[in-house]
Design a protein around this motif. Structure first.
Motif, mmCIF file in Angstrom:
data_model
loop_
_atom_site.group_PDB
_atom_site.id
_atom_site.type_symbol
_atom_site.label_atom_id
_atom_site.label_comp_id
_atom_site.label_asym_id
_atom_site.label_seq_id
_atom_site.Cartn_x
_atom_site.Cartn_y
_atom_site.Cartn_z
ATOM 1 N N ILE A 97 10.063 7.768 -16.628
ATOM 2 C CA ILE A 97 10.918 6.904 -15.909
ATOM 3 C C ILE A 97 9.700 5.751 -15.211
ATOM 4 O O ILE A 97 10.327 4.553 -15.019
ATOM 5 C CB ILE A 97 11.457 7.582 -14.443
ATOM 6 N N GLY A 98 8.642 6.102 -15.080
ATOM 7 C CA GLY A 98 7.524 5.193 -14.498
ATOM 8 C C GLY A 98 7.116 4.355 -15.569
ATOM 9 O O GLY A 98 6.573 3.191 -15.736
ATOM 10 N N ASN A 99 7.102 5.055 -16.827
ATOM 11 C CA ASN A 99 6.500 4.104 -17.814
ATOM 12 C C ASN A 99 7.186 2.881 -18.197
ATOM 13 O O ASN A 99 6.715 1.988 -19.000
ATOM 14 C CB ASN A 99 6.336 5.147 -19.106
ATOM 15 N N ALA A 100 8.365 2.842 -17.765
ATOM 16 C CA ALA A 100 9.183 1.727 -18.010
ATOM 17 C C ALA A 100 8.791 0.241 -17.132
ATOM 18 O O ALA A 100 9.470 -0.798 -17.880
ATOM 19 C CB ALA A 100 10.774 2.074 -17.782
ATOM 20 N N PHE A 101 8.271 0.634 -16.304
ATOM 21 C CA PHE A 101 7.801 -0.432 -15.273
ATOM 22 C C PHE A 101 6.533 -0.976 -15.520
ATOM 23 O O PHE A 101 6.228 -2.307 -14.795
ATOM 24 C CB PHE A 101 8.097 -0.138 -14.016
ATOM 25 N N ILE A 102 5.508 -0.556 -16.134
ATOM 26 C CA ILE A 102 3.989 -1.135 -16.202
ATOM 27 C C ILE A 102 3.980 -2.014 -17.297
ATOM 28 O O ILE A 102 4.529 -2.198 -18.515
ATOM 29 C CB ILE A 102 3.362 0.512 -16.710
ATOM 30 N N GLN A 103 3.036 -2.745 -17.193
ATOM 31 C CA GLN A 103 2.407 -3.612 -17.866
ATOM 32 C C GLN A 103 0.996 -3.380 -18.463
ATOM 33 O O GLN A 103 0.095 -3.510 -17.548
ATOM 34 C CB GLN A 103 2.497 -5.179 -17.321
ATOM 35 N N ARG A 104 0.698 -2.869 -19.685
ATOM 36 C CA ARG A 104 -0.493 -2.608 -20.223
ATOM 37 C C ARG A 104 -1.497 -3.844 -20.507
ATOM 38 O O ARG A 104 -1.158 -4.731 -20.833
ATOM 39 C CB ARG A 104 -0.530 -1.744 -21.537
ATOM 40 N N GLY A 149 -12.219 -0.985 -14.455
ATOM 41 C CA GLY A 149 -11.941 0.535 -14.990
ATOM 42 C C GLY A 149 -11.058 1.319 -14.351
ATOM 43 O O GLY A 149 -10.761 2.373 -14.638
ATOM 44 N N PHE A 150 -10.380 0.682 -13.137
ATOM 45 C CA PHE A 150 -9.104 1.273 -12.672
ATOM 46 C C PHE A 150 -8.002 1.816 -13.547
ATOM 47 O O PHE A 150 -7.781 0.702 -14.535
ATOM 48 C CB PHE A 150 -8.449 0.439 -11.281
ATOM 49 N N LEU A 151 -7.263 2.321 -13.287
ATOM 50 C CA LEU A 151 -6.304 2.810 -14.180
ATOM 51 C C LEU A 151 -4.956 1.919 -13.871
ATOM 52 O O LEU A 151 -4.451 1.438 -14.892
ATOM 53 C CB LEU A 151 -5.623 4.359 -13.895
ATOM 54 N N LEU A 152 -4.607 1.751 -12.566
ATOM 55 C CA LEU A 152 -3.674 1.104 -12.010
ATOM 56 C C LEU A 152 -3.809 0.036 -11.266
ATOM 57 O O LEU A 152 -4.736 0.097 -10.110
ATOM 58 C CB LEU A 152 -2.452 2.072 -11.452
ATOM 59 N N SER A 153 -3.026 -1.085 -11.036
ATOM 60 C CA SER A 153 -3.131 -1.981 -9.713
ATOM 61 C C SER A 153 -1.444 -2.424 -9.516
ATOM 62 O O SER A 153 -0.746 -2.525 -10.618
ATOM 63 C CB SER A 153 -3.917 -3.058 -9.933
ATOM 64 N N SER A 187 0.838 -1.070 0.121
ATOM 65 C CA SER A 187 -0.040 0.014 0.020
ATOM 66 C C SER A 187 0.833 1.375 -0.011
ATOM 67 O O SER A 187 0.692 2.200 -0.859
ATOM 68 C CB SER A 187 -0.865 -0.063 1.175
ATOM 69 N N GLY A 188 1.967 1.239 1.023
ATOM 70 C CA GLY A 188 3.009 2.323 0.737
ATOM 71 C C GLY A 188 3.545 2.331 -0.581
ATOM 72 O O GLY A 188 3.981 3.699 -1.199
ATOM 73 N N LYS A 189 3.798 1.232 -1.312
ATOM 74 C CA LYS A 189 4.560 1.251 -2.382
ATOM 75 C C LYS A 189 3.665 1.793 -3.669
ATOM 76 O O LYS A 189 3.998 2.584 -4.542
ATOM 77 C CB LYS A 189 4.985 -0.011 -2.843
ATOM 78 N N ARG A 190 2.349 1.502 -3.526
ATOM 79 C CA ARG A 190 1.455 2.050 -4.413
ATOM 80 C C ARG A 190 1.325 3.419 -4.458
ATOM 81 O O ARG A 190 1.171 4.175 -5.312
ATOM 82 C CB ARG A 190 0.038 1.326 -4.107
ATOM 83 N N LEU A 239 4.358 4.887 -6.203
ATOM 84 C CA LEU A 239 4.238 4.589 -7.375
ATOM 85 C C LEU A 239 3.354 5.421 -8.146
ATOM 86 O O LEU A 239 3.542 5.870 -9.455
ATOM 87 C CB LEU A 239 3.829 3.130 -7.866
ATOM 88 N N PHE A 240 2.287 5.790 -7.392
ATOM 89 C CA PHE A 240 1.136 6.692 -7.911
ATOM 90 C C PHE A 240 1.812 8.056 -8.330
ATOM 91 O O PHE A 240 1.547 8.879 -9.499
ATOM 92 C CB PHE A 240 -0.031 6.728 -7.000
ATOM 93 N N LYS A 241 2.585 8.545 -7.367
ATOM 94 C CA LYS A 241 3.168 10.013 -7.705
ATOM 95 C C LYS A 241 4.300 10.002 -8.533
ATOM 96 O O LYS A 241 4.373 10.932 -9.429
ATOM 97 C CB LYS A 241 3.597 10.416 -6.173
ATOM 98 N N LEU A 242 5.000 8.694 -8.607
ATOM 99 C CA LEU A 242 6.066 8.637 -9.587
ATOM 100 C C LEU A 242 5.494 8.464 -10.999
ATOM 101 O O LEU A 242 6.039 9.193 -11.870
ATOM 102 C CB LEU A 242 6.868 7.076 -9.465
ATOM 103 N N LEU A 243 4.615 7.892 -11.154
ATOM 104 C CA LEU A 243 3.972 7.752 -12.500
ATOM 105 C C LEU A 243 3.274 9.056 -13.004
ATOM 106 O O LEU A 243 3.218 9.275 -14.242
ATOM 107 C CB LEU A 243 3.027 6.522 -12.563
ATOM 108 N N LEU A 244 2.496 9.790 -11.843
ATOM 109 C CA LEU A 244 1.648 10.792 -12.287
ATOM 110 C C LEU A 244 2.203 12.024 -11.493
ATOM 111 O O LEU A 244 1.360 12.229 -10.606
ATOM 112 C CB LEU A 244 0.163 10.801 -12.320
#
Length: 329
Positions: free
Chosen positions: A320-327, A261-265, A153-156, A159-164
């Protein structure tokens, strides 16, 4: 003529051998031990855990309908039913019981007369929730697989702030009736103070509070972070739809939130939790005591993005955040 007799004898021999083989195979199956496994889930949202569990067990040789049977109780997110079904399963002659999460495990823990080994299938923090004494030697009749939700939860939030980076305020939705949700909120507060990320916690534990969320005054550059709770699992679709209507990016707990419909998990999927749990079940069925089997951490954690929601909200992630996500489409 002799050739014909020889052929007939060979055919008769094959038929007799086949009959003997089938009979022997049936006797072998019938003499195999029949394992009886109880399962308690708080609601339908956790069905994927059972699917993963069954497939994991089948890979280990425990086949439903042959040498293994299941007694599955679904409480439909009713707390009274969770307690009732926990007591019913504890009273049955079962080899092992699977608890679908922390809320289910809690009622087995409270039953001091229960003797059947309990394996929890994804809890946030087994020690802080007072389910086991230690990870290496749980003692008692409980062990299982964690989902890591408190730490994640802390990591989320991070990551939220890092990505956006443009997010100014993050609405943190938690369940004040669930210990795992409260522990997760404390972790989120620690991270927000350390990284100076603005948050606004909102408790949602029932349908009335969920309805009030619709009248909440969202602002530009807000985001929503949802913390673990069996009620919020059920409310996932409602929250996802509201967030899309208000153009608010939302960060969820597991892959099922992405489907809603969530953007991220960011976390371990229900299926993976169930599949991983199968090896612990096998150890119990082979005679090992639950208290001697170490609690496992999740094997696989994924950062997922709903590509459709990303397009609908016109999201641009940081490089920097875009490199870690899986769409996921």
């Amino acid at each position: 003529m002799k050739k014909m007799i020889r052929i007939i004898l060979i055919v008769i021999g094959i038929i007799l051998f086949s009959f003997w083989y089938i009979q022997s195979s049936n006797e072998l199956v019938n003499t195999k031990e029949k394992y009886k496994i109880g399962v308690l889930i708080s609601g339908t949202e956790r069905i994927e855990k059972i699917k993963g569990l069954k497939e994991g067990l089948q890979n280990l040789g425990y086949v439903e309908g042959m040498n293994t049977s299941f007694v599955i109780k679904n409480a439909d997110n009713q707390i009274d039913l969770i307690k009732k079904y926990a007591n019913e399963l504890d009273a049955m002659d079962l080899d092992v019981i699977i608890a679908g999460g922390a809320i289910e495990t809690k009622f087995f823990k409270e039953n001091s007369r229960g003797k059947t080994p309990i394996i929890f299938l994804g809890v946030a923090d087994a020690i802080q929730l007072n389910l086991v004494e230690s990870y290496q030697k749980p003692n008692g009749r409980l062990t299982g697989v964690e989902n890591g939700h408190v730490e994640l939860s802390g990591k989320r939030l991070q990551l939220f702030k890092l990505l956006l980076p443009s997010l100014n305020r993050i609405i943190v939705i938690y369940d004040e009736k669930i210990d795992a949700s409260l522990l997760s909120l404390e972790k989120v507060k620690q991270v927000s103070e350390k990284l100076q990320i603005g948050i606004s916690p909102i408790p949602i534990s029932n349908l009335e509070q969920l309805k009030e969320l619709k009248s909440f005054s969202f602002q530009e550059n807000d985001g929503i972070l949802v913390l673990p709770s069996y009620f919020l699992e059920k409310a996932s679709l409602t929250i996802g739809q509201l967030a899309l209507e208000r153009n608010i990016p939302t960060f969820g707990v597991q892959s099922s939130d992405i489907k809603n419909g969530f953007l991220l998990s960011y976390g371990v999927s229900y299926y993976d939790q169930g599949f991983q749990c199968a090896s612990t079940v096998s150890q119990i069925l082979h005679g090992q005591s639950a208290g001697s089997i170490p609690v496992e951490k999740p094997d696989t954690v994924r950062l997922l993005v709903n590509a459709k929601t990303e397009r609908a909200l016109n999201i641009e992630f940081s490089k920097i955040g875009n490199a870690f996500i899986q769409r996921i489409e």
